[in-house]
Design a protein around this motif. Structure first.
Motif, mmCIF file in Angstrom:
data_model
loop_
_atom_site.group_PDB
_atom_site.id
_atom_site.type_symbol
_atom_site.label_atom_id
_atom_site.label_comp_id
_atom_site.label_asym_id
_atom_site.label_seq_id
_atom_site.Cartn_x
_atom_site.Cartn_y
_atom_site.Cartn_z
ATOM 1 N N VAL A 9 0.868 -1.179 0.000
ATOM 2 C CA VAL A 9 0.000 0.000 0.000
ATOM 3 C C VAL A 9 0.905 1.230 0.000
ATOM 4 O O VAL A 9 1.813 1.339 0.836
ATOM 5 C CB VAL A 9 -0.931 0.026 1.224
ATOM 6 N N VAL A 10 0.664 2.121 -0.946
ATOM 7 C CA VAL A 10 1.474 3.337 -1.067
ATOM 8 C C VAL A 10 0.569 4.556 -1.010
ATOM 9 O O VAL A 10 -0.464 4.602 -1.692
ATOM 10 C CB VAL A 10 2.263 3.356 -2.392
ATOM 11 N N GLN A 11 0.954 5.532 -0.187
ATOM 12 C CA GLN A 11 0.339 6.855 -0.284
ATOM 13 C C GLN A 11 1.342 7.791 -0.929
ATOM 14 O O GLN A 11 2.516 7.805 -0.558
ATOM 15 C CB GLN A 11 -0.077 7.410 1.072
ATOM 16 N N TYR A 12 0.883 8.544 -1.916
ATOM 17 C CA TYR A 12 1.752 9.434 -2.680
ATOM 18 C C TYR A 12 1.666 10.864 -2.158
ATOM 19 O O TYR A 12 0.749 11.228 -1.411
ATOM 20 C CB TYR A 12 1.387 9.369 -4.167
ATOM 21 N N LYS A 13 2.621 11.667 -2.591
ATOM 22 C CA LYS A 13 2.680 13.041 -2.105
ATOM 23 C C LYS A 13 1.522 13.890 -2.603
ATOM 24 O O LYS A 13 1.231 14.940 -2.018
ATOM 25 C CB LYS A 13 4.028 13.658 -2.489
ATOM 26 N N ASN A 14 0.860 13.459 -3.687
ATOM 27 C CA ASN A 14 -0.326 14.177 -4.160
ATOM 28 C C ASN A 14 -1.608 13.631 -3.532
ATOM 29 O O ASN A 14 -2.703 13.956 -3.979
ATOM 30 C CB ASN A 14 -0.418 14.130 -5.682
ATOM 31 N N LYS A 15 -1.463 12.774 -2.506
ATOM 32 C CA LYS A 15 -2.546 12.177 -1.719
ATOM 33 C C LYS A 15 -3.235 10.987 -2.398
ATOM 34 O O LYS A 15 -4.158 10.400 -1.821
ATOM 35 C CB LYS A 15 -3.614 13.219 -1.334
ATOM 36 N N ALA A 16 -2.826 10.638 -3.623
ATOM 37 C CA ALA A 16 -3.344 9.410 -4.226
ATOM 38 C C ALA A 16 -2.844 8.213 -3.430
ATOM 39 O O ALA A 16 -1.797 8.265 -2.764
ATOM 40 C CB ALA A 16 -2.893 9.300 -5.679
#
Length: 427
Positions: free
Chosen positions: A289-296
């Motif tokens: 599970v990854v959360q990205y810096k653009n909140k995706a």
């Protein structure tokens, strides 16, 4: 003026690059030397140069003479194709000797080595490019275009399932990749492609990573469950292995025989180890599970023992949804047999607008591997530079960000905790 190239690591992936230079890019590239720990393998690479590409043989250097090779041959660019855990060593030394570098993915295997490469680039001012050929595949470029153009709006979540079949997937468990110290495991060696694609598609970077998984199918501990009735460590010379669907026969393939079996006496490397043998320290079943810096956010899975090969991915956005399925033909790296029966290559991109009729997106492919993507990569590396609206050329920053997702995943596997990617290295 032609650039002078040297290549270190003449294993299965190397011919893709040196063959292209010898065949298609003689006006811009001069291939001047090979380097490897194994003289027999370099001699075979020279044989292929001469017989397949009508190119004169070039000087060869053992790996301990790497610096001497660069100085003797006045190299401009070093192509690094060695075992993953040694990439940083040759990248850094090449940079310090004044060369630019092209490296196979992954750029390296852990955070410490990544930091060393970043620091060497800052110190020397020279460049590193990473060969992400998946970016150039037409279906992957089309996905980037669709997201860039706002067709499904702002992307909030991604579900990404990658399937490796029992030919290709198993091959990682026969080769040096089976040792996590060598390859960083599949989250680094293989998934770096996939993590890079998501960074490329969404134009963002990972923030937090959590991973789970383990060795569930391959390995000695799973042999009995898989119906293995006789244990062996490598296939060559073993009668039982002749009927093992997970074994590979080096002597039955002239290319594999020349590159690996005949070269064993020099470095001891066995290319045909049993997927149910001892010594496997990588995972075959993984979820991230990854959360990205653009909140995706992304849910990602990789399984290395499935009946088909390819990926299913969905993007959920503020204006709708995109569903992608790519069913690929499987292969065994470096000359192994293909088994295409019942495995048709299929690619589809389907857009489901929030308030509208679903529709299929046309994918226009070209000649060559990955739907015509491979020639585009090679032209980008070795040809005359051209403007690219999709910015597919990958820098060391792209290479680092992609592997840091996998490196963070490996750390999460150890600790059971989520990992902040920014804590791993400083750019």
């Amino acid at each position: 003026m032609r650039k002078r190239y040297v290549l270190i690591g003449t294993g299965g992936r190397a011919e893709f690059f040196y063959g292209a230079m010898a065949r298609d890019y003689r006006d811009t590239c001069e291939l001047v030397a090979f380097c490897d720990i194994n003289q027999i393998r370099m001699d075979y690479a020279n044989q292929l140069l001469e017989e397949k590409y009508d190119h004169p043989r070039i000087p060869t250097y053992k790996s301990d003479l790497f610096e001497e090779m660069i100085q003797n041959e006045k190299a401009d660019i070093v192509i690094v194709m060695t075992m993953d855990r040694t990439h940083h060593k040759y990248i850094i030394k090449a940079l310090e000797l004044g060369c630019d570098v092209i490296t196979e993915k992954p750029m390296t295997v852990d955070a410490e080595k990544t930091q060393q490469i970043i620091d060497a680039i800052k110190r020397t001012g020279n460049k590193v490019r990473v060969t992400f050929n998946y970016r150039y595949a037409p279906h992957n470029t089309k996905i980037r275009e669709i997201i860039r153009d706002g067709v499904i709006g702002e992307v909030f979540s991604v579900n990404f399932e990658w399937a490796l079949d029992t030919q290709h997937g198993a091959d990682y468990f026969r080769r040096w990749h089976r040792n996590k110290n060598n390859s960083g495991g599949l989250l680094v060696h293989k998934s770096t492609h996939h993590f890079d694609l998501v960074n490329f598609w969404l134009n963002t970077q990972p923030d937090t990573v959590y991973a789970a998984g383990g060795l569930r199918f391959y390995g000695r501990e799973n042999a009995e469950t898989r119906g293995v009735t006789q244990f062996y460590q490598r296939a060559h010379g073993i009668e039982y292995a002749k009927n093992d669907p997970f074994a590979i026969s080096l002597e039955d393939n002239l290319h594999l025989k020349a590159m690996y079996l005949d070269a064993e006496k020099e470095d001891g490397y066995q290319r045909d180890q049993s997927v149910f043998g001892d010594g496997i320290s990588i995972e075959d079943t993984l979820a991230v599970v990854v959360q990205y810096k653009n909140k995706a956010i992304m849910n990602y899975s990789l399984n290395a023992y499935l009946p088909w090969e390819g990926f299913i991915i969905t993007f959920n956005g503020s204006k709708g949804r995109m569903e992608v399925q790519v069913r690929e033909q499987s292969y065994i790296n470096s000359g192994g047999k293909k088994s295409d029966e019942g495995k048709l290559e299929e690619k589809s991109i389907r857009i489901l607008p929030m308030f509208g009729e679903p529709y299929e997106v046309e994918i226009v492919e070209g000649e060559g591997g990955h739907g015509g993507g491979d020639p585009l990569l090679l032209d980008d590396l070795f040809g005359t530079p051209k403007e690219d609206e999709f910015h597919r050329a990958a820098s060391h920053v792209d290479g680092a960000i992609s592997i840091l997702t996998g490196i963070a995943g490996n750390l999460s596997l150890k600790t059971g905790q989520a990992v902040k990617v920014d804590d791993l290295v400083e750019f």
